[in-house]
Design an enzyme around this catalytic site. Structure first.
Site, short mmCIF file in Angstrom:
data_model
loop_
_atom_site.label_atom_id
_atom_site.label_comp_id
_atom_site.label_asym_id
_atom_site.label_seq_id
_atom_site.Cartn_x
_atom_site.Cartn_y
_atom_site.Cartn_z
CG HIS A 167 2.43 17.20 42.64
ND1 HIS A 167 1.75 17.43 43.82
CD2 HIS A 167 3.24 18.28 42.47
CE1 HIS A 167 2.12 18.58 44.34
NE2 HIS A 167 3.02 19.12 43.55
CG ASP A 394 21.55 8.90 58.07
OD1 ASP A 394 21.27 9.40 56.97
OD2 ASP A 394 22.18 9.50 58.96
#
Length: 461
Positions: A167, A394
């Site tokens: 993070h 995708d």
């Protein structure tokens, strides 16, 4: 999906280090003031689920592991800090990224695994209990790697991509930007559509003589839950709840009627409701204080604040805290609670607040510490606009159908709750149109009451 989940067993290869496809300079990079928050020195682990194409559309020659590793290598030429190692500066203790292409341990750890079952047998991770996601991410013993991957192949031809991102290097927007860049390169692009920008010096604060209070709550009056033992023996779990579109509509209409016509956003409405529901489920003591923390983004245009460039992938949010006594949270009309959240969010979105927040972090970074988990803190983050499930991720005929925050490291925090958009299976359910998924961590003993609170949304008039 109501049927029984299979037992997942994995066969794993050795971890390999993926390096940038082209040479990059040796350098040490500094982080921003926001990046250097101690709570951000932690991996955020997500599991991205890809369904296999139909038999007619399948390509037997497609090796997605090979394609993904090649794309990752190409992406690291642009995102080369992720191939380095995190170090703490000897003088100030702040994090740096050491990019040394000649180092033996240089690169991104990558683990390839094979599962003993199909994705459908584990419901494509579309489960209330998310514990299984822990097996599909990589948790290296060496915590200085800012990026790790684990790709698991399933017998159906589908696969999961477990991504762990430190993070301190990026927020959710930055992680999404990196992931999309890898997939774009896997789909054949020559370069990412968004070129990354480091420029962490843009968000360096100054020492201030009037910092914000170190904690939003008075430490002596922090609420506590009887379910939480400070010896860390409490059994905790992260669960996922579906909130249907009609449930959200009922909530917003109820609030509008109750308030005399005020229109609240979906996020504001469910944020207040979840905060109150967690307090009730945890049985927080009435005379104690509780805080709701949401993030205020600083990427949009603000007066007297230089906008961040397109492609910036560092942390770009500050905390907006709303504090109430538990008795107030439980007894006041819900619309009043949500109105307070809106007011806090609006103040936190101003230039003065953002600058003061960054200066406070710079002034107090050595003192920043986390309180013991008493149940008093609820942190909410929304992933609605990150795009992890849109058609742009995708590839190879495989469709991204689900996204799960793995309940380890950062996302195992008791305080953290995450709102995500419906997954592809939810889209097949008309009731989930306009709905959300809530991932939240609570003691197992408190979860039935939280579930009851969420289900009560169905019966609002």
């Amino acid at each position: 999906m109501a049927y029984q989940t299979a037992t997942l067993m994995l066969e794993m290869k050795d971890v390999v280090l993926i390096k940038p496809s082209k040479s990059i300079p040796s350098c040490i990079l500094s982080l921003s003031t926001i990046d250097n928050r101690e709570i951000y020195n932690n991996l955020a682990q997500t599991v991205h689920v890809y369904r296999s194409p139909s038999i007619n559309d399948s390509d037997s020659s497609f090796n997605f592991c090979h394609v993904f590793k090649e794309a990752l290598s190409k992406a690291l030429f642009y995102y080369y800090p992720f191939a380095g190692r995190m170090v703490k500066h000897a003088d100030d203790g702040k994090l740096r990224v050491n990019c040394n292409p000649n180092a033996e341990n240089y690169g991104v750890p990558f683990l390839e695994a094979s599962a003993n079952c199909t994705l459908s047998s584990i419901n494509y991770l579309d489960n209330t209990d998310t514990e299984i996601a822990k097996q599909l991410v990589l948790n290296p013993e060496d915590k200085t790697y800012p990026l790790v991957f684990k790709v698991t192949k399933f017998r159906c031809g589908g696969f999961t991509i477990g991504m762990g991102v430190l993070h301190a290097i990026c927020d959710g927007v930055g992680a999404s930007q990196l992931f999309k860049a890898i997939i774009e390169l896997a789909r054949g692009r020559n370069e990412p559509s968004t070129i990354p920008v480091w420029e962490r010096e843009r968000l360096i604060g100054s020492i201030t003589k009037q910092p914000f209070p170190e904690s939003p709550m008075n430490k002596e009056s922090v609420a506590f839950s009887p379910f939480l033992n400070q010896d860390n023996t409490t059994v905790m779990k992260k669960y996922c709840f579906n909130v249907e579109g009609e449930m959200l509509t009922k909530l917003k209409l109820s609030l509008m009627k109750e308030s005399g016509g005020i229109r609240f956003t979906t996020f504001e409405s469910i944020a207040g409701y979840v905060w109150r529901s967690r307090a009730r489920a945890l049985k927080l003591n009435n005379n104690g204080e509780t805080v709701l923390t949401i993030v205020a983004g600083i990427r949009r245009k603000l007066k007297d604040f230089e906008p961040l460039p397109n492609g910036y992938y560092g942390n770009s949010c500050v905390d907006a805290n709303t504090v109430l006594k538990v008795s107030e949270l439980d007894e006041r009309p819900l619309y009043e609670i949500i109105n307070l959240i809106r007011e806090t969010k609006n103040i936190a979105s101003t230039t003065d607040f953002i600058k003061n927040s960054i200066n406070t972090l710079e002034t107090n970074y050595k003192e920043e510490s986390r309180m013991l988990s008493t149940g008093a803190v609820t942190v909410l983050t929304e992933w609605k606009h990150l795009g992890f499930l849109d058609g742009n991720v995708d590839f190879g005929g495989h469709e991204a159908v689900n996204l799960v925050p793995a309940p380890c490291n950062l996302f195992a925090s008791m305080e953290m709750s995450i709102f995500t958009p419906p997954n592809k299976f939810d889209n097949d359910d008309p009731s989930m149109k306009g709905g959300i998924k809530i991932f939240t961590t609570l003691p197992v003993a408190a979860m039935p009451k939280f579930k009851e609170e969420i289900e009560a949304l169905r019966f609002l008039s």
